[in-house]
Design an enzyme around this catalytic site. Structure first.
Site, PDB file in Angstrom:
ATOM      1  N   LYS A  48     -12.113  -4.937   1.650  1.00 42.16           N
ATOM      2  CA  LYS A  48     -11.187  -4.262   2.578  1.00 42.16           C
ATOM      3  C   LYS A  48     -11.910  -3.419   3.620  1.00 42.16           C
ATOM      4  O   LYS A  48     -11.274  -2.858   4.493  1.00 42.16           O
ATOM      5  CB  LYS A  48     -10.208  -3.381   1.790  1.00 42.16           C
ATOM      6  CG  LYS A  48      -9.082  -4.179   1.171  1.00 42.16           C
ATOM      7  CD  LYS A  48      -7.877  -3.313   0.882  1.00 42.16           C
ATOM      8  CE  LYS A  48      -6.676  -4.132   0.468  1.00 42.16           C
ATOM      9  NZ  LYS A  48      -5.562  -3.314   0.030  1.00 42.16           N
ATOM     10  N   SER A  61      -1.698   4.152   5.065  1.00 42.22           N
ATOM     11  CA  SER A  61      -3.066   4.588   5.363  1.00 42.22           C
ATOM     12  C   SER A  61      -3.535   3.928   6.653  1.00 42.22           C
ATOM     13  O   SER A  61      -4.230   4.540   7.460  1.00 42.22           O
ATOM     14  CB  SER A  61      -4.006   4.218   4.218  1.00 42.22           C
ATOM     15  OG  SER A  61      -3.577   4.823   3.029  1.00 42.22           O
ATOM     16  N   ARG A 106       7.540   0.565  -0.108  1.00 41.05           N
ATOM     17  CA  ARG A 106       8.050   1.162   1.128  1.00 41.05           C
ATOM     18  C   ARG A 106       9.156   0.325   1.748  1.00 41.05           C
ATOM     19  O   ARG A 106      10.122   0.848   2.262  1.00 41.05           O
ATOM     20  CB  ARG A 106       6.934   1.322   2.158  1.00 41.05           C
ATOM     21  CG  ARG A 106       6.113   2.552   1.944  1.00 41.05           C
ATOM     22  CD  ARG A 106       4.788   2.405   2.602  1.00 41.05           C
ATOM     23  NE  ARG A 106       4.046   1.323   1.982  1.00 41.05           N
ATOM     24  CZ  ARG A 106       2.813   0.984   2.310  1.00 41.05           C
ATOM     25  NH1 ARG A 106       2.195   1.619   3.267  1.00 41.05           N
ATOM     26  NH2 ARG A 106       2.197   0.015   1.672  1.00 41.05           N
ATOM     27  N   HIS A 137       1.715   8.745  -0.824  1.00 42.96           N
ATOM     28  CA  HIS A 137       1.060   8.564  -2.131  1.00 42.96           C
ATOM     29  C   HIS A 137       1.289   9.805  -3.023  1.00 42.96           C
ATOM     30  O   HIS A 137       1.599   9.675  -4.213  1.00 42.96           O
ATOM     31  CB  HIS A 137      -0.452   8.406  -1.962  1.00 42.96           C
ATOM     32  CG  HIS A 137      -0.897   7.177  -1.234  1.00 42.96           C
ATOM     33  ND1 HIS A 137      -1.738   7.221  -0.154  1.00 42.96           N
ATOM     34  CD2 HIS A 137      -0.625   5.861  -1.448  1.00 42.96           C
ATOM     35  CE1 HIS A 137      -1.992   5.981   0.270  1.00 42.96           C
ATOM     36  NE2 HIS A 137      -1.323   5.138  -0.494  1.00 42.96           N
TER      37      HIS A 137
HETATM   38  P1  ADP Z   1      -3.452  -0.894  -1.904  1.00 43.75           P
HETATM   39  O1  ADP Z   1      -4.569  -1.286  -0.988  1.00 43.75           O
HETATM   40  O2  ADP Z   1      -3.743  -1.085  -3.342  1.00 43.75           O
HETATM   41  O3  ADP Z   1      -2.094  -1.408  -1.516  1.00 43.75           O
HETATM   42  P2  ADP Z   1      -2.704   1.680  -0.875  1.00 43.75           P
HETATM   43  O4  ADP Z   1      -3.548   2.894  -0.903  1.00 43.75           O
HETATM   44  O5  ADP Z   1      -2.373   1.121   0.465  1.00 43.75           O
HETATM   45  O6  ADP Z   1      -3.452   0.675  -1.790  1.00 43.75           O
HETATM   46  O7  ADP Z   1      -1.365   1.946  -1.661  1.00 43.75           O
HETATM   47  C1  ADP Z   1      -1.353   2.258  -3.027  1.00 43.75           C
HETATM   48  C2  ADP Z   1       0.074   2.207  -3.523  1.00 43.75           C
HETATM   49  O8  ADP Z   1       0.824   3.226  -2.887  1.00 43.75           O
HETATM   50  C3  ADP Z   1       0.795   0.901  -3.215  1.00 43.75           C
HETATM   51  O9  ADP Z   1       1.663   0.625  -4.284  1.00 43.75           O
HETATM   52  C4  ADP Z   1       1.566   1.215  -1.960  1.00 43.75           C
HETATM   53  O10 ADP Z   1       2.715   0.404  -1.821  1.00 43.75           O
HETATM   54  C5  ADP Z   1       1.944   2.659  -2.230  1.00 43.75           C
HETATM   55  N1  ADP Z   1       2.198   3.399  -1.007  1.00 43.75           N
HETATM   56  C6  ADP Z   1       1.443   3.456   0.101  1.00 43.75           C
HETATM   57  N2  ADP Z   1       1.998   4.237   1.047  1.00 43.75           N
HETATM   58  C7  ADP Z   1       3.175   4.689   0.511  1.00 43.75           C
HETATM   59  C8  ADP Z   1       4.247   5.503   0.997  1.00 43.75           C
HETATM   60  N3  ADP Z   1       4.238   6.005   2.232  1.00 43.75           N
HETATM   61  N4  ADP Z   1       5.291   5.745   0.168  1.00 43.75           N
HETATM   62  C9  ADP Z   1       5.297   5.210  -1.077  1.00 43.75           C
HETATM   63  N5  ADP Z   1       4.337   4.415  -1.593  1.00 43.75           N
HETATM   64  C10 ADP Z   1       3.289   4.155  -0.806  1.00 43.75           C
END
Ligand code: ADP
Length: 172
Positions: free
Chosen positions: A42, A129, A91, A18
């Site tokens: 969630k 996450s 990803r 992130h």
């Molecule tokens: P959500 O529940 O909204 O998907 P996340 O916190 O899981 O929230 O992810 C927020 C954003 O960050 C999403 O667009 C997700 O694809 C992106 N993201 C999560 N992990 C990574 C990573 N390792 N590299 C790049 N983008 C990521």
């Protein structure tokens, strides 16, 4: 006028994947609003306030990163800011279908907003996450994938021992 983007997500917890997206988005935009989604469905590990506080602490020295949280529809939240762009990270192709549907839905809800997708950094494509939480819960090391602050908060949540840095190399 400042070019502003909103980077929304659960960030439960925030990872280097992130953070990398935020840093790269700052090369394109003057300001990035990291918006923590309050998503009760969630069942997050960290409360919205805990997630917001962690991110705020991590970006405390960067005036161009604004940390906020929101409830309800993302497009309604973004409309209240001066941003016109939503940033999402990709990803793998598995992310694409969901993201494509969400972006299309958001665009139909508000035609003034666009979604910008950024490819993950190759070092973090396997970092989510969810897996971070699974590994941390079992006592696995997540250093290098999340900031120290996050790894400490995870240990606190899972009631695992937090190594005292000051003790390392002191007695042995
Ligand atoms: P959500 O529940 O909204 O998907 P996340 O916190 O899981 O929230 O992810 C927020 C954003 O960050 C999403 O667009 C997700 O694809 C992106 N993201 C999560 N992990 C990574 C990573 N390792 N590299 C790049 N983008 C990521």
């Amino acid at each position: 006028m400042d070019k502003v983007a909103v980077y929304p997500g659960s960030f439960d917890p925030i990872t280097y994947g992130h953070i990398d997206i935020v840093e790269r988005a700052l090369e394109i935009f003057d300001k990035v609003i990291v918006a923590v989604a309050h998503n009760a469905e969630k069942r997050p590990l960290f409360s919205t306030e805990e997630r917001r506080k962690i991110i705020k602490a991590l970006f405390k020295d960067n005036r161009n990163v604004i940390v906020d949280s929101f409830k309800g529809l993302l497009v309604d939240y973004v409309a209240k800011t001066n941003a016109k762009v939503i940033i999402r990270g990709l990803r793998a192709t598995s992310d694409f279908e969901y993201e494509f549907h969400m972006a299309s839905m958001n665009r139909s809800l508000n035609t003034h907003l666009d979604t910008l997708f950024m490819m993950t950094n190759k070092d973090y494509f396997f970092v989510s996450s969810r897996t971070i939480k699974e590994v941390a819960k079992l006592g696995g090391g997540v250093e290098g994938l999340v900031p120290d602050l996050v790894s400490r908060r995870l240990k606190e949540k899972f009631k695992l021992p937090i190594p005292k840095k000051s003790q390392i190399g002191w007695d042995d």
